[in-house]
Design a protein around this motif. Structure first.
Motif, PDB file in Angstrom:
ATOM      1  N   SER A 270       0.828  -1.198   0.000  1.00  0.00           N
ATOM      2  CA  SER A 270       0.000   0.000   0.000  1.00  0.00           C
ATOM      3  C   SER A 270       0.869   1.257   0.000  1.00  0.00           C
ATOM      4  CB  SER A 270      -0.923  -0.001   1.230  1.00  0.00           C
ATOM      5  OG  SER A 270      -1.655   1.193   1.299  1.00  0.00           O
TER       6      SER A 270
ATOM      7  N   GLY B 153      -7.831   2.393  -1.545  1.00  0.00           N
ATOM      8  CA  GLY B 153      -8.225   2.334  -0.148  1.00  0.00           C
ATOM      9  C   GLY B 153      -8.725   3.665   0.374  1.00  0.00           C
TER      10      GLY B 153
ATOM     11  N   ASP C 263      -8.970   5.043   4.166  1.00  0.00           N
ATOM     12  CA  ASP C 263      -8.769   4.871   5.602  1.00  0.00           C
ATOM     13  C   ASP C 263      -9.380   6.055   6.345  1.00  0.00           C
ATOM     14  OD1 ASP C 263      -7.237   2.560   5.057  1.00  0.00           O
ATOM     15  OD2 ASP C 263      -5.485   3.805   4.685  1.00  0.00           O
TER      16      ASP C 263
ATOM     17  N   CYS D 125      -9.789   8.905  -1.646  1.00  0.00           N
ATOM     18  CA  CYS D 125      -8.879   7.761  -1.696  1.00  0.00           C
ATOM     19  C   CYS D 125      -7.616   8.122  -0.929  1.00  0.00           C
ATOM     20  CB  CYS D 125      -8.535   7.431  -3.156  1.00  0.00           C
ATOM     21  SG  CYS D 125      -7.281   6.151  -3.357  1.00  0.00           S
TER      22      CYS D 125
END
Length: 286
Positions: free
Chosen positions: A197, A253, A255, A275
């Motif tokens: 990531s 992702g 978060d 994102c």
């Protein structure tokens, strides 16, 4: 040098010349190249496709001519395999977009046109010469014409596909969309570790460095094409990243505690999609 003007060759012709030179594996005399690729009268050898392909490669810093008129590939093309079209794409894209600053005579016509195309929305826009001429030709941020005449559109379409920055429209014959997915996939393949990531802003900055004609890139900015804020990816890059997610080679992702996010344009939402991280699962060679 202008890549969209006659007699500049299409990239497919240049690729044919490059493949022949790669197969030779050594400096090759121009006469040898033309004898095999362009058989015919000798007096046409300074005006045909091989001649102009070599000239274009030389202008881009990708081939060099000796005093004896032998030619050698350089700038990364000498490392490309005979069937490695993706490698050819990578090298010629960096040269055309002057990513390494090695083009002494930049092809401004194609840079301007690509920067304008990549400002547009691939979710809802597609183009041919008629649509550009009738609706958009004076809409470039610097006030200049997007394309000076109809003879440049076929060349732009060919070059846009070869550079991975445009694609044929799936819904309309003879039109193209500003789909840079292929180029984005190649850049991420070369710049990210698979399965790891990476924060989304770093990825966005990588894409803008390697594809400087996208909004936020240096070439686009010099032509007046810039996003409202650095974190805004723009429609074309958003399309490419979300297409990568849809095709399964990318994970986008979000978060909840991320300190920085980028904004993606998603036509299915009333507000931007946030994102915070991007993970490459498969490279373009998978």
């Amino acid at each position: 040098m202008q890549l969209l003007n006659t007699p500049a060759p299409y990239p497919a012709i240049i690729w044919t010349v490059v493949r022949f030179m790669v197969a030779e594996g050594k400096p090759t005399h121009k006469k040898t190249i033309t004898t095999y690729l362009e058989p015919g009268e000798a007096d046409a050898k300074n005006s045909g496709p091989v001649h102009h392909s070599l000239g274009t490669l030389n202008d881009l810093g990708l081939a060099i001519r000796s005093e004896a008129d032998t030619w050698s590939l350089r700038g990364g093309l000498e490392k490309v395999g005979i069937d490695d079209y993706a490698g050819f794409q990578r090298v010629i894209r960096r040269a055309v977009l002057a990513v390494d600053g090695e083009v002494p005579d930049p092809p401004d016509d194609i840079r301007r046109a690509l920067a304008w195309i990549l400002m547009r929305d691939p979710f809802k826009e597609s183009f041919n010469w008629a649509t550009i001429d009738q609706q958009h030709n004076r809409s470039a941020p610097d006030g200049q014409l997007v394309l000076a005449n109809d003879t440049r559109w076929p060349s732009l379409a060919e070059w846009g596909r070869a550079l991975g920055l445009m694609a044929p429209a799936p819904h309309a014959r003879d039109r193209h969309v500003p789909d840079c997915t292929s180029a984005v996939h190649q850049v991420l393949t070369d710049g990210l570790e698979r399965g790891r990531s990476t924060d989304s802003m770093s990825v966005l900055q990588l894409l803008r460095r390697q594809l400087p004609v996208v909004p936020g890139g240096s070439l686009a900015a010099s032509l007046g094409c810039a996003p409202e804020a650095p974190k805004i990816a723009g429609a074309a890059l958003s399309f490419a990243l979300m297409r990568g997610e849809h095709e399964g080679w990318l994970v986008l992702g979000q978060d909840s505690d991320a300190s920085a996010v980028i904004n993606l344009h998603d036509p299915d939402r009333s507000s931007p999609r946030f994102c915070s991280s991007i993970t490459l699962l498969e490279g373009d060679d998978a």
